[in-house]
Scaffold this motif. Structure first.
Motif, PDB file in Angstrom:
ATOM      1  N   LYS A 194       0.622   5.394   8.732  1.00  0.00           N
ATOM      2  CA  LYS A 194       0.441   6.442   7.722  1.00  0.00           C
ATOM      3  C   LYS A 194       0.721   7.789   8.378  1.00  0.00           C
ATOM      4  CE  LYS A 194      -4.464   7.017   8.649  1.00  0.00           C
ATOM      5  NZ  LYS A 194      -5.843   6.899   8.200  1.00  0.00           N
TER       6      LYS A 194
ATOM      7  N   GLU B 221      -6.283   2.093   3.986  1.00  0.00           N
ATOM      8  CA  GLU B 221      -7.705   2.400   4.199  1.00  0.00           C
ATOM      9  C   GLU B 221      -8.553   1.884   3.017  1.00  0.00           C
ATOM     10  OE1 GLU B 221      -9.071   3.748   6.889  1.00  0.00           O
ATOM     11  OE2 GLU B 221     -11.082   3.688   5.984  1.00  0.00           O
TER      12      GLU B 221
ATOM     13  N   GLU C 282      -4.960   1.912  -3.269  1.00  0.00           N
ATOM     14  CA  GLU C 282      -3.664   2.515  -3.000  1.00  0.00           C
ATOM     15  C   GLU C 282      -3.322   2.450  -1.506  1.00  0.00           C
ATOM     16  OE1 GLU C 282      -1.733   5.626  -5.904  1.00  0.00           O
ATOM     17  OE2 GLU C 282      -3.010   6.618  -4.428  1.00  0.00           O
ATOM     18  N   SER C 283      -4.160   3.030  -0.683  1.00  0.00           N
ATOM     19  CA  SER C 283      -3.839   3.106   0.750  1.00  0.00           C
ATOM     20  C   SER C 283      -4.366   1.888   1.512  1.00  0.00           C
ATOM     21  CB  SER C 283      -4.481   4.360   1.337  1.00  0.00           C
ATOM     22  OG  SER C 283      -5.883   4.267   1.231  1.00  0.00           O
TER      23      SER C 283
ATOM     24  N   SER D 150       6.006   3.461   1.608  1.00  0.00           N
ATOM     25  CA  SER D 150       5.523   2.181   1.109  1.00  0.00           C
ATOM     26  C   SER D 150       6.550   1.113   1.452  1.00  0.00           C
ATOM     27  CB  SER D 150       5.293   2.280  -0.406  1.00  0.00           C
ATOM     28  OG  SER D 150       4.605   1.160  -0.878  1.00  0.00           O
TER      29      SER D 150
ATOM     30  N   THR E 270       0.870  -1.184   0.000  1.00  0.00           N
ATOM     31  CA  THR E 270       0.000   0.000   0.000  1.00  0.00           C
ATOM     32  C   THR E 270       0.905   1.230   0.000  1.00  0.00           C
ATOM     33  OG1 THR E 270      -0.225   0.261   2.411  1.00  0.00           O
ATOM     34  CG2 THR E 270      -1.801  -1.202   1.298  1.00  0.00           C
ATOM     35  N   ARG E 271       0.307   2.359  -0.349  1.00  0.00           N
ATOM     36  CA  ARG E 271       1.018   3.642  -0.332  1.00  0.00           C
ATOM     37  C   ARG E 271       0.302   4.570   0.613  1.00  0.00           C
ATOM     38  NH1 ARG E 271       1.921   4.982  -6.760  1.00  0.00           N
ATOM     39  NH2 ARG E 271       3.547   3.407  -7.023  1.00  0.00           N
ATOM     40  N   GLU E 272       1.079   5.194   1.458  1.00  0.00           N
ATOM     41  CA  GLU E 272       0.502   6.174   2.390  1.00  0.00           C
ATOM     42  C   GLU E 272       1.137   7.519   2.058  1.00  0.00           C
ATOM     43  OE1 GLU E 272      -1.892   4.688   3.981  1.00  0.00           O
ATOM     44  OE2 GLU E 272      -1.202   2.671   3.474  1.00  0.00           O
ATOM     45  N   TRP E 273       0.316   8.409   1.534  1.00  0.00           N
ATOM     46  CA  TRP E 273       0.836   9.672   1.006  1.00  0.00           C
ATOM     47  C   TRP E 273       1.152  10.683   2.094  1.00  0.00           C
ATOM     48  CZ3 TRP E 273       2.215  10.445  -3.987  1.00  0.00           C
ATOM     49  CH2 TRP E 273       1.811   9.451  -4.901  1.00  0.00           C
TER      50      TRP E 273
ATOM     51  N   PHE F  49       5.259   9.492  -0.794  1.00  0.00           N
ATOM     52  CA  PHE F  49       4.529   8.516   0.016  1.00  0.00           C
ATOM     53  C   PHE F  49       5.508   7.604   0.730  1.00  0.00           C
ATOM     54  CE2 PHE F  49       5.534   5.069  -2.822  1.00  0.00           C
ATOM     55  CZ  PHE F  49       5.417   5.556  -4.125  1.00  0.00           C
TER      56      PHE F  49
ATOM     57  N   THR G 148      -2.404   2.289  10.911  1.00  0.00           N
ATOM     58  CA  THR G 148      -3.514   1.957  10.014  1.00  0.00           C
ATOM     59  C   THR G 148      -4.253   0.782  10.657  1.00  0.00           C
ATOM     60  OG1 THR G 148      -2.117   0.396   8.819  1.00  0.00           O
ATOM     61  CG2 THR G 148      -2.249   2.645   7.944  1.00  0.00           C
TER      62      THR G 148
END
Ligand code: CTP
Length: 212
Positions: free
Chosen positions: A97, A71, A68-69, A25, A14-17, A23, A120
């Protein structure tokens, strides 16, 4: 012919911006999860793949939800969970995140020396709480130390039927690699060590074991 069973699989990172250009990751390539999806498809499961951002083609006949995230992955997994007979959580979900995501690119001169993070949701833990009698739930464990002990702890904590342990401290296998080495542990004390092999071959062996 009977109705085919549903298999729900998550794959990739996942990516956490932090802001629109940055981000956090991890190096997950998604290969293991995609190999599992392909194997499930071969075995006539109806496959729903929830995929984080990866550079892999999707096989015809597999339904994909791109997320992506953590969430977004959580929402996609929760939404499709009740319909699924077999659920495999192979994604490398970010555990943290940034507390806030800046709406504008943070300029170099304004970038802080530290960033605050929040946890998360543990998706697999939540799925484990919702698991019904007729569902099988499989997790992965990425460990670098006390591997067996940590994997078994996750198996119990997250109410899994099987956990697939990856020792990510071994160089050249696991993350990003085409090869992997896995040990499977079940909630009925079974232990199956699979020797180093391609992720495709391992996916077939994993299915042999978890669907027995
Ligand atoms: N997992 C998840 N949601 C998270 C973190 C992990 O669903 N927020 C799932 C992973 O997909 C995997 C399993 O939980 O199937 C174990 O993930 P792992 O990263 O090995 O462990 P964590 O639970 O994150 O614990 P720790 O970081 O302390 O090892």
């Amino acid at each position: 012919m009977g109705k085919s069973l549903n298999c729900l699989i998550s794959a990739g990172p996942t990516r956490e911006w932090i802001d629109p250009v940055r981000f956090i990751s991890n190096p997950s390539s998604g290969k293991m999860g995609y190999a599992l999806a392909s194997e499930a498809h071969k075995r006539n499961f109806k496959v729903n793949l929830v995929s984080g951002p990866v550079l892999l083609p999707i096989e015809k006949g597999i339904d994909v939800t791109y997320v992506e995230s953590a969430e977004e992955m959580s929402i996609a997994m929760m939404t499709q969970f009740n319909e699924a007979d077999l659920i495999i959580m192979c994604a490398a979900v970010c555990d943290h995140k940034p507390k806030e995501m800046w709406g504008q690119k943070k300029k170099k001169a304004d970038f802080p020396t530290s960033i605050e993070f929040v946890s998360t949701k543990d998706i697999l833990y939540e799925l484990g709480k919702r698991k019904k009698e007729n569902q099988k739930l499989i997790g992965f464990a990425a460990e670098t130390e006390s591997c067996e002990q940590n994997a078994k702890k996750k198996l119990n904590l997250k109410n899994l039927d099987w956990i697939a342990l990856n020792d990510v401290s071994i160089k050249d296998i696991g993350f990003e690699s085409d090869l992997n080495e896995i040990t499977l542990y079940s909630n009925s004390e079974q232990k199956v060590k699979l020797s180093i092999a391609s992720k495709e071959k391992l996916a077939a062996q994993i299915f042999d074991i978890i669907t027995k």
